[in-house]
Design an enzyme around this catalytic site. Structure first.
Site, PDB file in Angstrom:
ATOM      1  N   GLU A   1       0.862  -1.174   0.000  1.00 42.65           N
ATOM      2  CA  GLU A   1       0.000   0.000   0.000  1.00 42.65           C
ATOM      3  C   GLU A   1       0.906   1.235   0.000  1.00 42.65           C
ATOM      4  O   GLU A   1       1.612   1.489   0.973  1.00 42.65           O
ATOM      5  CB  GLU A   1      -0.908  -0.057   1.233  1.00 42.65           C
ATOM      6  CG  GLU A   1      -1.800   1.132   1.403  1.00 42.65           C
ATOM      7  CD  GLU A   1      -2.618   1.437   0.159  1.00 42.65           C
ATOM      8  OE1 GLU A   1      -3.235   0.521  -0.392  1.00 42.65           O
ATOM      9  OE2 GLU A   1      -2.614   2.611  -0.267  1.00 42.65           O
ATOM     10  N   SER A   2       0.873   1.969  -1.102  1.00 42.83           N
ATOM     11  CA  SER A   2       1.855   3.050  -1.268  1.00 42.83           C
ATOM     12  C   SER A   2       1.682   4.172  -0.245  1.00 42.83           C
ATOM     13  O   SER A   2       2.665   4.832   0.123  1.00 42.83           O
ATOM     14  CB  SER A   2       1.795   3.611  -2.697  1.00 42.83           C
ATOM     15  OG  SER A   2       0.491   4.024  -3.014  1.00 42.83           O
TER      16      SER A   2
ATOM     17  N   CYS B   1       4.870  -2.342  -8.247  1.00 40.65           N
ATOM     18  CA  CYS B   1       3.496  -1.929  -7.934  1.00 40.65           C
ATOM     19  C   CYS B   1       3.489  -0.725  -6.978  1.00 40.65           C
ATOM     20  O   CYS B   1       3.804   0.381  -7.401  1.00 40.65           O
ATOM     21  CB  CYS B   1       2.722  -3.132  -7.404  1.00 40.65           C
ATOM     22  SG  CYS B   1       0.947  -2.936  -7.585  1.00 40.65           S
TER      23      CYS B   1
ATOM     24  N   ILE C   1      -2.129  -6.742  -9.247  1.00 43.40           N
ATOM     25  CA  ILE C   1      -3.031  -6.671  -8.091  1.00 43.40           C
ATOM     26  C   ILE C   1      -3.299  -5.211  -7.754  1.00 43.40           C
ATOM     27  O   ILE C   1      -2.389  -4.497  -7.326  1.00 43.40           O
ATOM     28  CB  ILE C   1      -2.412  -7.385  -6.869  1.00 43.40           C
ATOM     29  CG1 ILE C   1      -2.130  -8.857  -7.198  1.00 43.40           C
ATOM     30  CG2 ILE C   1      -3.333  -7.266  -5.655  1.00 43.40           C
ATOM     31  CD1 ILE C   1      -1.349  -9.592  -6.131  1.00 43.40           C
ATOM     32  N   ARG C   2      -4.508  -4.771  -7.976  1.00 46.24           N
ATOM     33  CA  ARG C   2      -4.862  -3.352  -7.770  1.00 46.24           C
ATOM     34  C   ARG C   2      -3.726  -2.468  -8.292  1.00 46.24           C
ATOM     35  O   ARG C   2      -3.202  -1.593  -7.614  1.00 46.24           O
ATOM     36  CB  ARG C   2      -5.128  -3.060  -6.291  1.00 46.24           C
ATOM     37  CG  ARG C   2      -6.400  -3.722  -5.780  1.00 46.24           C
ATOM     38  CD  ARG C   2      -6.958  -3.066  -4.541  1.00 46.24           C
ATOM     39  NE  ARG C   2      -5.960  -2.936  -3.506  1.00 46.24           N
ATOM     40  CZ  ARG C   2      -5.642  -1.799  -2.898  1.00 46.24           C
ATOM     41  NH1 ARG C   2      -6.251  -0.685  -3.223  1.00 46.24           N
ATOM     42  NH2 ARG C   2      -4.744  -1.783  -1.976  1.00 46.24           N
TER      43      ARG C   2
ATOM     44  N   HIS D   1       3.818  -7.994 -10.266  1.00 42.36           N
ATOM     45  CA  HIS D   1       4.551  -8.633  -9.163  1.00 42.36           C
ATOM     46  C   HIS D   1       5.305  -9.881  -9.615  1.00 42.36           C
ATOM     47  O   HIS D   1       4.800 -10.998  -9.419  1.00 42.36           O
ATOM     48  CB  HIS D   1       3.559  -9.069  -8.087  1.00 42.36           C
ATOM     49  CG  HIS D   1       2.902  -7.950  -7.356  1.00 42.36           C
ATOM     50  ND1 HIS D   1       3.437  -7.370  -6.240  1.00 42.36           N
ATOM     51  CD2 HIS D   1       1.736  -7.304  -7.591  1.00 42.36           C
ATOM     52  CE1 HIS D   1       2.645  -6.414  -5.803  1.00 42.36           C
ATOM     53  NE2 HIS D   1       1.593  -6.347  -6.610  1.00 42.36           N
TER      54      HIS D   1
ATOM     55  N   GLU E   1       7.649 -11.302  -8.136  1.00 42.91           N
ATOM     56  CA  GLU E   1       7.996 -12.082  -6.932  1.00 42.91           C
ATOM     57  C   GLU E   1       6.881 -13.045  -6.533  1.00 42.91           C
ATOM     58  O   GLU E   1       7.090 -13.895  -5.675  1.00 42.91           O
ATOM     59  CB  GLU E   1       8.346 -11.130  -5.774  1.00 42.91           C
ATOM     60  CG  GLU E   1       7.179 -10.417  -5.114  1.00 42.91           C
ATOM     61  CD  GLU E   1       6.624  -9.247  -5.938  1.00 42.91           C
ATOM     62  OE1 GLU E   1       7.111  -9.007  -7.060  1.00 42.91           O
ATOM     63  OE2 GLU E   1       5.693  -8.583  -5.443  1.00 42.91           O
TER      64      GLU E   1
HETATM   65  N1  GLN Z   1      -3.167  -0.175  -5.014  1.00 39.30           N
HETATM   66  C1  GLN Z   1      -1.952  -0.068  -4.254  1.00 39.30           C
HETATM   67  C2  GLN Z   1      -1.544   1.397  -4.089  1.00 39.30           C
HETATM   68  O1  GLN Z   1      -2.076   2.266  -4.748  1.00 39.30           O
HETATM   69  C3  GLN Z   1      -0.821  -0.848  -4.904  1.00 39.30           C
HETATM   70  C4  GLN Z   1      -1.176  -2.320  -4.938  1.00 39.30           C
HETATM   71  C5  GLN Z   1       0.011  -3.254  -4.973  1.00 39.30           C
HETATM   72  O2  GLN Z   1       1.148  -2.890  -4.629  1.00 39.30           O
HETATM   73  N2  GLN Z   1      -0.248  -4.488  -5.339  1.00 39.30           N
HETATM   74  O3  GLN Z   1      -0.706   1.667  -3.287  1.00 39.30           O
END
Ligand code: GLN
Length: 246
Positions: free
Chosen positions: A102-103, A133, A189-190, A225, A227
């Site tokens: 989560e950034s 990500c 992923i998102r 990702h 990894e």
């Molecule tokens: N949606 C997350 C963000 O905006 C990033 C998702 C992820 O790292 N898989 O921080």
């Protein structure tokens, strides 16, 4: 607790409490490199090669996110992998990976730990850095759809959660000429997308006309990702950036 299942089964990046990430990863990371004739605890991961003395030491930013998966991937290709949580930890590594997660959380904690200044200063000196990500978001110069604290090191504008919500996460195969064949299986992923790139940015792979793997000198980013798969080619490419620098 073992988390090796995450390698073969794509999953939401582990946003586990920091204390949990800490105990697991430090246990894994303490196996350490071993020289000739030395005794050491048996490796936890059977068959994983270990770096010899003087091999590259890669840090994984361990504030939040899928830290363990990166550490296992790095150990699998013979690099020494250590967690980085402070500027002192950062001073001891040759390169850094900023994981997915989560950034906003990663950005806020980086400020709290003084890494928002320490990381840019190392990267400007030439230290290779790879963001996956949320890590890609952290490295960008601008973020749309909610801007977390950024390191503003790479000349890209990203848009967060560009493919939709958690249920819109997906996997696909990417053509990456720099990695050869076969295509790279990529887990999104998102995920963010890169909306704009500067002239100094090399796009290494795109999806639907938008860059998803890109490099600017010593900075590498992916919207996906690697990894979370068994394919270690992106991590090998990153370690190679370090070897070529020396
Ligand atoms: N949606 C997350 C963000 O905006 C990033 C998702 C992820 O790292 N898989 O921080």
């Amino acid at each position: 607790m073992k988390k090796t299942a995450g390698r073969s089964k794509p999953a939401q990046p582990k946003a586990a409490p920091r204390s949990m990430a800490r105990s697991n990863a430090s246990r894994e990371a303490t196996a350490g490199p071993v020289g000739n004739g030395q005794t050491a605890p048996a490796p936890k991961t059977a068959g994983a090669p270990r770096a010899g003395r003087g091999g590259p030491r890669i840090g994984v930013l361990a504030l939040q996110g899928d830290v363990i998966e990166h550490i296992k991937m790095l150990q699998g290709i013979g690099a020494e992998a250590v967690e980085v949580r402070t500027p002192e930890d950062l001073a001891r590594v040759d390169a850094l990976i900023i994981p997915g997660g989560e950034s906003t959380t990663i950005g806020k904690l980086a400020v709290e730990y003084g890494l928002d200044r320490a990381i840019p200063s190392r990267v400007k000196e030439g230290m290779p850095v790879y963001g996956t990500c949320a890590g890609m978001i952290a490295l960008s110069k601008e973020a749309q759809n909610g801007e977390p604290p950024l390191l503003r090191l790479m000349n890209i504008t990203v848009r967060r959660n560009a493919y939709g919500r958690q249920v819109d996460s997906f996997e696909t195969d990417l053509n990456v000429p720099a990695l050869g064949s076969p295509p790279l299986h990529a887990v999104f992923i998102r995920a963010p997308v890169i909306e704009h790139v500067g002239a100094d940015v090399d796009v290494l792979a795109s999806l639907g006309g938008k860059p998803v793997l890109a490099r600017q000198a010593n900075i590498l980013v992916s919207a996906f990702h690697p990894e979370l798969t068994a394919d270690d080619r992106v991590h090998r490419y990153f370690v190679d950036m370090l070897n070529r620098k020396n």
